[in-house]
Design a protein around this motif. Structure first.
Motif, PDB file in Angstrom:
ATOM      1  N   SER A 220      51.789  66.977  55.487  1.00 46.52           N
ATOM      2  CA  SER A 220      52.786  65.920  55.307  1.00 46.52           C
ATOM      3  C   SER A 220      52.274  64.541  55.704  1.00 46.52           C
ATOM      4  O   SER A 220      52.638  63.545  55.084  1.00 46.52           O
ATOM      5  N   VAL A 221      51.438  64.484  56.727  1.00 46.53           N
ATOM      6  CA  VAL A 221      51.004  63.168  57.213  1.00 46.53           C
ATOM      7  C   VAL A 221      49.566  62.815  56.836  1.00 46.53           C
ATOM      8  O   VAL A 221      49.170  61.656  56.958  1.00 46.53           O
ATOM      9  N   GLN A 222      48.779  63.793  56.348  1.00 44.10           N
ATOM     10  CA  GLN A 222      47.364  63.522  56.108  1.00 44.10           C
ATOM     11  C   GLN A 222      46.884  63.796  54.684  1.00 44.10           C
ATOM     12  O   GLN A 222      45.910  63.181  54.232  1.00 44.10           O
ATOM     13  N   ALA A 223      47.506  64.714  53.974  1.00 45.13           N
ATOM     14  CA  ALA A 223      46.984  65.120  52.670  1.00 45.13           C
ATOM     15  C   ALA A 223      47.128  64.013  51.633  1.00 45.13           C
ATOM     16  O   ALA A 223      48.001  63.145  51.726  1.00 45.13           O
ATOM     17  N   GLN A 224      46.281  64.069  50.618  1.00 43.34           N
ATOM     18  CA  GLN A 224      46.315  63.097  49.527  1.00 43.34           C
ATOM     19  C   GLN A 224      47.301  63.494  48.430  1.00 43.34           C
ATOM     20  O   GLN A 224      47.719  62.660  47.625  1.00 43.34           O
ATOM     21  N   SER A 225      47.703  64.755  48.366  1.00 42.61           N
ATOM     22  CA  SER A 225      48.553  65.232  47.275  1.00 42.61           C
ATOM     23  C   SER A 225      49.955  64.621  47.245  1.00 42.61           C
ATOM     24  O   SER A 225      50.430  64.211  46.189  1.00 42.61           O
ATOM     25  N   PRO A 226      50.687  64.582  48.370  1.00 37.83           N
ATOM     26  CA  PRO A 226      52.103  64.187  48.277  1.00 37.83           C
ATOM     27  C   PRO A 226      52.323  62.681  48.232  1.00 37.83           C
ATOM     28  O   PRO A 226      51.533  61.895  48.777  1.00 37.83           O
ATOM     29  N   ASN A 227      53.427  62.293  47.584  1.00 35.02           N
ATOM     30  CA  ASN A 227      53.905  60.915  47.678  1.00 35.02           C
ATOM     31  C   ASN A 227      54.550  60.706  49.051  1.00 35.02           C
ATOM     32  O   ASN A 227      55.163  61.617  49.607  1.00 35.02           O
ATOM     33  N   PHE A 279      70.394  66.723  39.395  1.00 39.09           N
ATOM     34  CA  PHE A 279      69.498  65.693  39.915  1.00 39.09           C
ATOM     35  C   PHE A 279      68.958  64.815  38.787  1.00 39.09           C
ATOM     36  O   PHE A 279      68.763  65.274  37.663  1.00 39.09           O
ATOM     37  N   THR A 280      68.695  63.559  39.118  1.00 39.02           N
ATOM     38  CA  THR A 280      68.152  62.605  38.152  1.00 39.02           C
ATOM     39  C   THR A 280      66.630  62.609  38.163  1.00 39.02           C
ATOM     40  O   THR A 280      65.991  62.466  37.112  1.00 39.02           O
ATOM     41  N   TYR A 281      66.036  62.779  39.352  1.00 35.05           N
ATOM     42  CA  TYR A 281      64.589  62.605  39.504  1.00 35.05           C
ATOM     43  C   TYR A 281      63.920  63.913  39.915  1.00 35.05           C
ATOM     44  O   TYR A 281      64.439  64.668  40.748  1.00 35.05           O
ATOM     45  N   ALA A 282      62.748  64.147  39.350  1.00 35.48           N
ATOM     46  CA  ALA A 282      61.932  65.293  39.749  1.00 35.48           C
ATOM     47  C   ALA A 282      61.403  65.082  41.161  1.00 35.48           C
ATOM     48  O   ALA A 282      61.299  63.941  41.643  1.00 35.48           O
ATOM     49  N   ASN A 283      61.029  66.161  41.809  1.00 37.48           N
ATOM     50  CA  ASN A 283      60.571  66.056  43.206  1.00 37.48           C
ATOM     51  C   ASN A 283      59.217  65.360  43.347  1.00 37.48           C
ATOM     52  O   ASN A 283      58.833  64.999  44.460  1.00 37.48           O
ATOM     53  N   SER A 284      58.512  65.161  42.258  1.00 34.61           N
ATOM     54  CA  SER A 284      57.224  64.465  42.326  1.00 34.61           C
ATOM     55  C   SER A 284      57.293  63.047  41.748  1.00 34.61           C
ATOM     56  O   SER A 284      56.281  62.346  41.702  1.00 34.61           O
ATOM     57  N   GLN A 298      49.103  64.659  43.667  1.00 38.60           N
ATOM     58  CA  GLN A 298      49.816  65.880  43.264  1.00 38.60           C
ATOM     59  C   GLN A 298      48.837  67.020  42.936  1.00 38.60           C
ATOM     60  O   GLN A 298      49.198  67.986  42.252  1.00 38.60           O
ATOM     61  N   GLU A 299      47.614  66.929  43.465  1.00 35.52           N
ATOM     62  CA  GLU A 299      46.609  67.962  43.170  1.00 35.52           C
ATOM     63  C   GLU A 299      47.080  69.352  43.586  1.00 35.52           C
ATOM     64  O   GLU A 299      46.922  70.321  42.834  1.00 35.52           O
ATOM     65  N   TYR A 300      47.662  69.460  44.765  1.00 40.05           N
ATOM     66  CA  TYR A 300      48.099  70.777  45.251  1.00 40.05           C
ATOM     67  C   TYR A 300      49.108  71.407  44.293  1.00 40.05           C
ATOM     68  O   TYR A 300      48.966  72.567  43.893  1.00 40.05           O
TER      69      TYR A 300
END
Length: 313
Positions: A220-227, A279-284, A298-300
């Protein structure tokens, strides 16, 4: 009592009746609990179950420094949840009442939304009265006592966050009246379960879904995948979420005071009237109104997530 009367009440001492028109999860109430879903008492854990708690605790303490919110770590220290074995709810409640007026109550499983809201509105936190096994040590979908007590309860020692949780519970009445429990659930998901806070030392996690597992604590705090996007209440309540994998997006606050005021002072009547049932927006998704701290690769998720064995990078 009519549904309208029940959901318009301001006396939160009475259990609300959502009525047949409100969409809720179909949960079968176990025979040993009443309409409040409370167990008669906290169960007695075996020696092995107490060891499982201790091993889970030790594993988390290896990854939490410099990743967990200051308020969480302070609460963990105040309550001394590592003194050995599954904490006793009676002792824990006595300590919490002295700090913020909260208590911890045992429930057998996930409980219906309206019952959960009612307990929160009365400063009671429902905690699962069971603990995972060695076979489910790394991942359990239904929250157990470790997730609920280790992950959630330390934050209830913070006065502002404790008030936010109570106000969230009270907000459930209005969400039921407009049949928008899913939208209110998204707010809980992206704050109480998977929230991040911007502190002087950098991003830190305060959400229980993050802090009760080592992989997501780091991811959650270090990976490059998530927004990582600054919290906007209206946007969050329109956003889908993942319940069985690492999150594609995390929302970030600057302070718990900000979180409290941005939600308690929001005109939810107007918001609910504008919301659709889905919902209006996708989780990514990243949209034009977002204040983006980090746009993830979003690589993961693109590699297939947990089911594919993708690395959480």
């Amino acid at each position: 009592m009519s549904t309208t009367t029940a959901l318009d009440q301001t006396d939160f001492a009475r259990l609300p009746d959502p009525g047949p028109g409100v969409f809720t999860a179909p949960l079968q109430r176990p025979a040993q609990v009443g309409e409040d879903w409370l167990e008669p008492a906290q169960r007695e854990y075996t020696a092995e179950e107490h060891r499982i708690w201790d091993d889970l605790y030790a594993r988390q303490m290896q990854v939490l420094p410099d990743r967990a919110a200051t308020a969480f770590l302070a609460g963990l220290e105040r309550l001394d949840l590592g003194r050995g074995g599954v904490p006793d709810f009676t002792r824990l409640s006595e300590e919490l009442r002295g700090l913020t007026g909260w208590s911890v109550v045992p429930v057998p499983m996930l409980i219906p939304d309206h019952v959960f809201f009612w307990h929160l509105a009365n400063r009671r936190f429902p905690a699962g009265n069971f603990i995972r096994t060695r076979e489910t040590f790394d991942y359990i979908q239904e929250p157990d006592v470790f997730h609920d007590v280790f992950g959630h309860v330390p934050m209830l020692t913070d006065p502002v966050f404790a008030d936010y949780m109570q106000e969230y519970g009270r907000a459930g009445w209005k969400a039921m009246r407009y049949n928008r429990l899913k939208a209110l659930g998204a707010l809980y998901w992206y704050t109480v379960e998977f929230g991040l806070i911007l502190e002087t030392g950098g991003l830190r996690a305060y959400g229980a879904g993050i802090l009760s597992g080592p992989t997501e604590t780091v991811f959650s705090v270090q990976a490059q995948s998530p927004n990582r996007i600054m919290l906007n209440v209206d946007r969050v309540m329109r956003t889908d979420y993942v319940i069985d994998d690492l999150q594609p997006t995390y929302f970030v606050i600057e302070s718990f005071d900000e979180l409290y005021h941005d939600t308690v002072e929001r005109d939810f009547d107007r918001l609910y009237r504008a919301l659709g049932p889905g919902f209006t927006y996708a989780n990514s998704a990243v949209i034009d109104v977002d204040d983006v701290l980090h746009r993830g690769t979003q690589e993961y998720a693109l590699r297939g997530g947990r089911g594919s064995g993708a690395r959480p990078v």
